[in-house]
Design a protein around this motif. Structure first.
Motif, PDB file in Angstrom:
ATOM      1  N   GLU A  24       0.809  -1.230   0.000  1.00 47.19           N
ATOM      2  CA  GLU A  24       0.000   0.000   0.000  1.00 47.19           C
ATOM      3  C   GLU A  24       0.835   1.271   0.000  1.00 47.19           C
ATOM      4  OE1 GLU A  24      -3.221   0.313  -0.727  1.00 47.19           O
ATOM      5  OE2 GLU A  24      -2.972  -1.842  -1.054  1.00 47.19           O
ATOM      6  N   GLY A  25       1.956   1.275   0.687  1.00 47.55           N
ATOM      7  CA  GLY A  25       2.779   2.484   0.761  1.00 47.55           C
ATOM      8  C   GLY A  25       3.673   2.698  -0.442  1.00 47.55           C
ATOM      9  N   PHE A  26       3.681   1.755  -1.374  1.00 49.95           N
ATOM     10  CA  PHE A  26       4.600   1.846  -2.521  1.00 49.95           C
ATOM     11  C   PHE A  26       4.168   2.942  -3.483  1.00 49.95           C
ATOM     12  CE2 PHE A  26       6.300   0.808  -6.678  1.00 49.95           C
ATOM     13  CZ  PHE A  26       7.613   0.492  -6.372  1.00 49.95           C
ATOM     14  N   ASP A  27       5.125   3.809  -3.843  1.00 47.60           N
ATOM     15  CA  ASP A  27       4.858   4.855  -4.835  1.00 47.60           C
ATOM     16  C   ASP A  27       6.151   5.161  -5.588  1.00 47.60           C
ATOM     17  OD1 ASP A  27       4.063   6.974  -6.403  1.00 47.60           O
ATOM     18  OD2 ASP A  27       3.684   8.338  -4.729  1.00 47.60           O
ATOM     19  N   CYS A  28       6.197   4.750  -6.847  1.00 47.60           N
ATOM     20  CA  CYS A  28       7.394   4.987  -7.660  1.00 47.60           C
ATOM     21  C   CYS A  28       7.249   6.230  -8.531  1.00 47.60           C
ATOM     22  CB  CYS A  28       7.676   3.759  -8.535  1.00 47.60           C
ATOM     23  SG  CYS A  28       6.437   3.483  -9.811  1.00 47.60           S
ATOM     24  N   GLY A  29       6.073   6.870  -8.458  1.00 51.17           N
ATOM     25  CA  GLY A  29       5.842   8.049  -9.277  1.00 51.17           C
ATOM     26  C   GLY A  29       5.168   7.737 -10.606  1.00 51.17           C
ATOM     27  N   LEU A  32       0.815   3.514 -13.288  1.00 49.96           N
ATOM     28  CA  LEU A  32       0.691   2.187 -13.907  1.00 49.96           C
ATOM     29  C   LEU A  32       1.472   1.139 -13.107  1.00 49.96           C
ATOM     30  CD1 LEU A  32      -0.443   0.756 -16.517  1.00 49.96           C
ATOM     31  CD2 LEU A  32       1.818   1.116 -17.486  1.00 49.96           C
ATOM     32  N   LEU A  33       2.683   1.463 -12.715  1.00 48.84           N
ATOM     33  CA  LEU A  33       3.528   0.531 -11.960  1.00 48.84           C
ATOM     34  C   LEU A  33       3.073   0.398 -10.504  1.00 48.84           C
ATOM     35  CD1 LEU A  33       6.982   1.546 -13.455  1.00 48.84           C
ATOM     36  CD2 LEU A  33       5.634  -0.482 -13.992  1.00 48.84           C
ATOM     37  N   ASN A  34       2.585   1.495  -9.913  1.00 50.88           N
ATOM     38  CA  ASN A  34       2.035   1.437  -8.556  1.00 50.88           C
ATOM     39  C   ASN A  34       0.812   0.527  -8.516  1.00 50.88           C
ATOM     40  OD1 ASN A  34       3.934   3.328  -7.706  1.00 50.88           O
ATOM     41  ND2 ASN A  34       2.515   5.046  -7.867  1.00 50.88           N
ATOM     42  N   ASN A  35      -0.109   0.753  -9.429  1.00 49.60           N
ATOM     43  CA  ASN A  35      -1.348  -0.021  -9.463  1.00 49.60           C
ATOM     44  C   ASN A  35      -1.085  -1.497  -9.728  1.00 49.60           C
ATOM     45  OD1 ASN A  35      -2.976   2.163  -8.891  1.00 49.60           O
ATOM     46  ND2 ASN A  35      -3.360   2.641 -11.026  1.00 49.60           N
ATOM     47  N   TYR A  36      -0.118  -1.787 -10.595  1.00 47.26           N
ATOM     48  CA  TYR A  36       0.201  -3.179 -10.868  1.00 47.26           C
ATOM     49  C   TYR A  36       0.573  -3.898  -9.571  1.00 47.26           C
ATOM     50  CZ  TYR A  36       2.261  -7.486 -12.322  1.00 47.26           C
ATOM     51  OH  TYR A  36       2.523  -8.825 -12.427  1.00 47.26           O
ATOM     52  N   LEU A  37       1.488  -3.313  -8.816  1.00 47.94           N
ATOM     53  CA  LEU A  37       1.948  -3.948  -7.583  1.00 47.94           C
ATOM     54  C   LEU A  37       0.804  -4.093  -6.580  1.00 47.94           C
ATOM     55  CD1 LEU A  37       4.351  -5.068  -5.932  1.00 47.94           C
ATOM     56  CD2 LEU A  37       4.645  -2.739  -5.045  1.00 47.94           C
ATOM     57  N   LYS A  38      -0.005  -3.057  -6.458  1.00 51.77           N
ATOM     58  CA  LYS A  38      -1.056  -3.035  -5.432  1.00 51.77           C
ATOM     59  C   LYS A  38      -2.268  -3.897  -5.791  1.00 51.77           C
ATOM     60  CE  LYS A  38       0.326   1.544  -3.910  1.00 51.77           C
ATOM     61  NZ  LYS A  38      -0.014   2.967  -3.837  1.00 51.77           N
ATOM     62  N   THR A  39      -2.595  -4.015  -7.073  1.00 49.30           N
ATOM     63  CA  THR A  39      -3.862  -4.669  -7.421  1.00 49.30           C
ATOM     64  C   THR A  39      -3.752  -5.900  -8.318  1.00 49.30           C
ATOM     65  OG1 THR A  39      -4.260  -3.247  -9.348  1.00 49.30           O
ATOM     66  CG2 THR A  39      -5.105  -2.464  -7.215  1.00 49.30           C
ATOM     67  N   LEU A  98      10.887 -12.205 -20.385  1.00 51.73           N
ATOM     68  CA  LEU A  98      10.401 -10.830 -20.327  1.00 51.73           C
ATOM     69  C   LEU A  98      10.621 -10.253 -18.937  1.00 51.73           C
ATOM     70  CD1 LEU A  98       8.841  -8.436 -21.616  1.00 51.73           C
ATOM     71  CD2 LEU A  98       6.747  -9.513 -20.748  1.00 51.73           C
ATOM     72  N   LEU A  99      11.404  -9.197 -18.869  1.00 51.31           N
ATOM     73  CA  LEU A  99      11.505  -8.389 -17.654  1.00 51.31           C
ATOM     74  C   LEU A  99      10.408  -7.342 -17.828  1.00 51.31           C
ATOM     75  CD1 LEU A  99      12.736  -7.256 -15.075  1.00 51.31           C
ATOM     76  CD2 LEU A  99      14.604  -6.322 -16.438  1.00 51.31           C
ATOM     77  N   GLY A 100       9.225  -7.671 -17.329  1.00 53.02           N
ATOM     78  CA  GLY A 100       8.025  -6.892 -17.640  1.00 53.02           C
ATOM     79  C   GLY A 100       7.936  -5.552 -16.944  1.00 53.02           C
ATOM     80  N   ARG A 101       8.287  -5.529 -15.682  1.00 55.45           N
ATOM     81  CA  ARG A 101       8.185  -4.298 -14.907  1.00 55.45           C
ATOM     82  C   ARG A 101       9.392  -4.214 -13.975  1.00 55.45           C
ATOM     83  NH1 ARG A 101       3.384  -6.522 -15.750  1.00 55.45           N
ATOM     84  NH2 ARG A 101       1.688  -5.201 -16.435  1.00 55.45           N
ATOM     85  N   LEU A 102       9.852  -3.008 -13.733  1.00 56.57           N
ATOM     86  CA  LEU A 102      10.901  -2.759 -12.753  1.00 56.57           C
ATOM     87  C   LEU A 102      10.620  -1.374 -12.203  1.00 56.57           C
ATOM     88  CD1 LEU A 102      14.649  -3.550 -13.040  1.00 56.57           C
ATOM     89  CD2 LEU A 102      13.893  -1.416 -12.032  1.00 56.57           C
ATOM     90  N   ALA A 103      10.429  -1.285 -10.887  1.00 56.68           N
ATOM     91  CA  ALA A 103      10.070   0.000 -10.284  1.00 56.68           C
ATOM     92  C   ALA A 103      10.704   0.136  -8.907  1.00 56.68           C
ATOM     93  CB  ALA A 103       8.550   0.123 -10.170  1.00 56.68           C
ATOM     94  N   ILE A 104      11.055   1.364  -8.557  1.00 59.17           N
ATOM     95  CA  ILE A 104      11.675   1.679  -7.274  1.00 59.17           C
ATOM     96  C   ILE A 104      10.806   2.710  -6.558  1.00 59.17           C
ATOM     97  CG2 ILE A 104      13.776   2.495  -6.115  1.00 59.17           C
ATOM     98  CD1 ILE A 104      14.100   0.032  -8.074  1.00 59.17           C
ATOM     99  N   ASP A 105      10.505   2.464  -5.297  1.00 52.74           N
ATOM    100  CA  ASP A 105       9.743   3.428  -4.508  1.00 52.74           C
ATOM    101  C   ASP A 105      10.503   4.755  -4.499  1.00 52.74           C
ATOM    102  OD1 ASP A 105       9.096   4.884  -1.834  1.00 52.74           O
ATOM    103  OD2 ASP A 105       7.484   3.401  -2.037  1.00 52.74           O
TER     104      ASP A 105
END
Length: 176
Positions: A24-29, A32-39, A98-105
């Motif tokens: 829930e606290g994740f926010d990479c800015g 699309l990437l935030n929502n993927y992780l959360k939902t 496939l390295l589909g997503r990569l995100a940093i808070d």
């Protein structure tokens, strides 16, 4: 890359995403990437559509960053001609990872975590390729900044596509 490899060895390893991780606290800015992780990530894992690996704070289980891996294939015709010549014509599609997503808070951006996660993903992909065929790791950068990031680590742009790749043979040189 050698400096990054040293950095990688010093850092905590990634683990598969599970219910203990605080999403829930994740926010990479990037919504699309935030929502993927959360939902969606949990459902993708259950359905075996992708695996999601996280780097988290051990005390709070807050996610510092994540990436996803899945099987993929790219049409032979999508690769540069110089590579097409080296591959069997009997394959119309070439197996890849496939390295589909990569995100940093955002709290952890600029601290080398993106590099660490990339190395972790590439190393994991290389090791998997020893058991399941994969010619390359493919990414589809979300924007120009992501494209610059992957270019810095020797990913090659596929002609007529936004996708980029790094050959497993290149990874073999790094990881053996």
């Amino acid at each position: 890359m050698k400096t990054i490899m040293r950095l990688y060895r010093l850092k905590k390893m990634t683990e598969l995403l599970d219910k203990k991780h605080n999403r829930e606290g994740f926010d990479c800015g990037k919504e699309l990437l935030n929502n993927y992780l959360k939902t969606q990530a949990g459902q993708d894992i259950k359905r075996k559509l992708s695996a999601c690996f996280v780097l988290s704070d051990g005390a709070t289980n807050d996610i510092q960053g994540y990436y996803t891996l899945s099987n993929n294939s790219i049409p032979l015709s999508s690769f540069p001609e110089s590579i097409q010549k080296k591959l069997p014509k009997s394959y119309t599609s070439i197996p890849t990872t496939l390295l589909g997503r990569l995100a940093i808070d955002s709290k952890y951006q600029g601290k080398g975590i993106g590099k660490i996660l990339l190395i972790d993903a590439l190393k994991r992909s290389y090791h998997i390729s020893q058991e399941i065929g994969s010619f390359a790791v493919v990414v589809d950068p979300i924007d120009e900044d992501a494209e610059k990031f992957y270019t810095k680590y020797d990913f090659i742009k596929l002609p007529d596509s936004k996708k980029m790749f790094i050959a497993i043979k290149t990874l073999q040189e790094l990881f053996t």
